[in-house]
Design an enzyme around this catalytic site. Sequence first.
Site, mmCIF file in Angstrom:
data_model
loop_
_atom_site.group_PDB
_atom_site.id
_atom_site.type_symbol
_atom_site.label_atom_id
_atom_site.label_comp_id
_atom_site.label_asym_id
_atom_site.label_seq_id
_atom_site.Cartn_x
_atom_site.Cartn_y
_atom_site.Cartn_z
ATOM 1 N N PHE A 1 4.872 2.147 5.450
ATOM 2 C CA PHE A 1 5.381 3.508 5.231
ATOM 3 C C PHE A 1 5.824 3.738 3.793
ATOM 4 O O PHE A 1 5.956 4.879 3.356
ATOM 5 C CB PHE A 1 6.525 3.809 6.207
ATOM 6 C CG PHE A 1 7.866 3.263 5.801
ATOM 7 C CD1 PHE A 1 8.696 3.982 4.963
ATOM 8 C CD2 PHE A 1 8.301 2.019 6.247
ATOM 9 C CE1 PHE A 1 9.938 3.473 4.575
ATOM 10 C CE2 PHE A 1 9.526 1.512 5.866
ATOM 11 C CZ PHE A 1 10.347 2.236 5.027
ATOM 12 N N LYS A 2 6.037 2.657 3.051
ATOM 13 C CA LYS A 2 6.554 2.817 1.684
ATOM 14 C C LYS A 2 5.584 3.601 0.793
ATOM 15 O O LYS A 2 5.982 4.181 -0.203
ATOM 16 C CB LYS A 2 6.879 1.457 1.102
ATOM 17 C CG LYS A 2 7.901 0.751 2.016
ATOM 18 C CD LYS A 2 8.745 -0.239 1.354
ATOM 19 C CE LYS A 2 9.961 -0.678 2.135
ATOM 20 N NZ LYS A 2 9.707 -1.313 3.423
ATOM 21 N N ASP A 3 4.306 3.631 1.160
ATOM 22 C CA ASP A 3 3.345 4.427 0.395
ATOM 23 C C ASP A 3 3.702 5.917 0.392
ATOM 24 O O ASP A 3 3.398 6.622 -0.565
ATOM 25 C CB ASP A 3 1.935 4.275 0.979
ATOM 26 C CG ASP A 3 1.341 2.885 0.746
ATOM 27 O OD1 ASP A 3 1.590 2.301 -0.326
ATOM 28 O OD2 ASP A 3 0.623 2.397 1.637
#
Length: 479
Positions: A124-126
């Site tokens: 999810f960090k993208d």
Amino acid sequence: MRRRIAPYGVAGPMKYISTRGHSGERDFADVLLAGLADDGGLYVPAEWPHLSAADLRGMRGLPYADIAARIMALFTGDTVGFETLSAMSRDAYAGFAHPAVAPLVQLDSTLWVLELFHGPTLAFKDFALQLLARLFAHVLTARDQRITILGATSGDTGSAAIEACRDRDRVDIAILHPAGRTSEVQRRQMTTVLSPNVLNLAVEGNFDDCQDLVKAAFADAPFRDAVHLSAVNSINWARIAAQIAYYVAAALALGAPDREVAFAVPTGNFGNVLAAWAARRMGVPIARLTVASNRNDILTRFLASNDMSIRPVQPSLSPSMDIGVSSNFERLLFEFLGRDGARTGAAMADFRATGRMAVPEAAWHQARTLFHGFALDDAGTLAEIRATRAATGYLADPHTAVALAAARADRCAHLPTVVAATAHPAKFPDAMRDAVGVSPPLPAHLATLYERPERFSIVPADLSVIESRLRALIARNTP
Ligand SMILES: *Cc1c(COP(=O)(O)O)cnc(C)c1O
């Protein structure tokens, strides 16, 4: 006072304050570049924006990138115009491998998975970092400035940051990882990026050594100022802001503002679940938030007994949640203490000194009505991966599995519950094989990951070595 999102051009002069109250007011560009406030606190909006039911209805059915731009515009103030922001957002999410960007997958009549792993590095960090890199470029061009991003990673943040910043003008990025202690997929996602502005340093030590080196570099003021150090760890407010959008989008898809939803979130540093809380604070009807932890369960213990006490970090099958302290909790504490910076600063100083904290009884009760805590060990995680696959055919990664178990333990009849799926199962092939005997293939864009050449240097845990490597990187890339 209410802050409206229309007309989308300029949301007004959005200001930020520190949770420790001593930093004065800053605008979005300062907060983006600084990460941490000068007084050691975390930046929060001076005033929370509000989304009315009409505002929410107005976003129904929009493409994800347009929802994200509208939410982000509430926080960027006059740092960037709405047209530019919308273009950035479309560009940031165009590289995601699913047309819905953040698709919802239904597992049963009231349970959904929000897949946040279709970005370039499969976690999810993208979502935040792809947008942040574009915001950095915009602000740095406007200020005619360069920055050097320095970070430590135990896994997903480093690869997402490198992927977002590779080959960008005005930005150099150096990421420290503990030599030999990340998974092979995670290491290769960083070290196979051969762009000239990327430096991968494998530190002889553990993750804490890496983090201490980063802190020491930031504390070395002459060095910090000379190379314009900047951080992209999850205490950067812009990351939290960018993550609010997918909670809004998921709630809208399930009927908000006319229907309430619940979220269960795999939690480490408390950034992702804080974004869900922020969505609720802004008016999204979120009835329940479950904080799902692995055996590193400081938050579960706090919610159960008002005892936030630090214990040594234990490695688990969900390594991105292996934390001793959840840094972003300070932002919530600030709210619970009536936005009193002096009290928040004193509580944090005490916590640092003693390794434990109890919040005032009223604040703890407030926390318990908002958040449910749930913790699961590795055996439970493997069992949950198996049970989910057997019941639904769905393959959840170990982080997602912890939240799936939490959602099942905590469900309310008739309330749609959404589990944030924070990583693609192909990132954790060993755990997947242990659980169900198979691991899904890496998506097409990473299919050759194991054949690509790597570039990194092994360095001692020594600040002077790190600083000289950074200076050399910058000298090479500065025109
Ligand atoms: C970073 C990460 C988490 C933890 O998120 P926080 O915002 O630190 O709470 C959970 N799962 C995965 C896969 C991650 O990469």
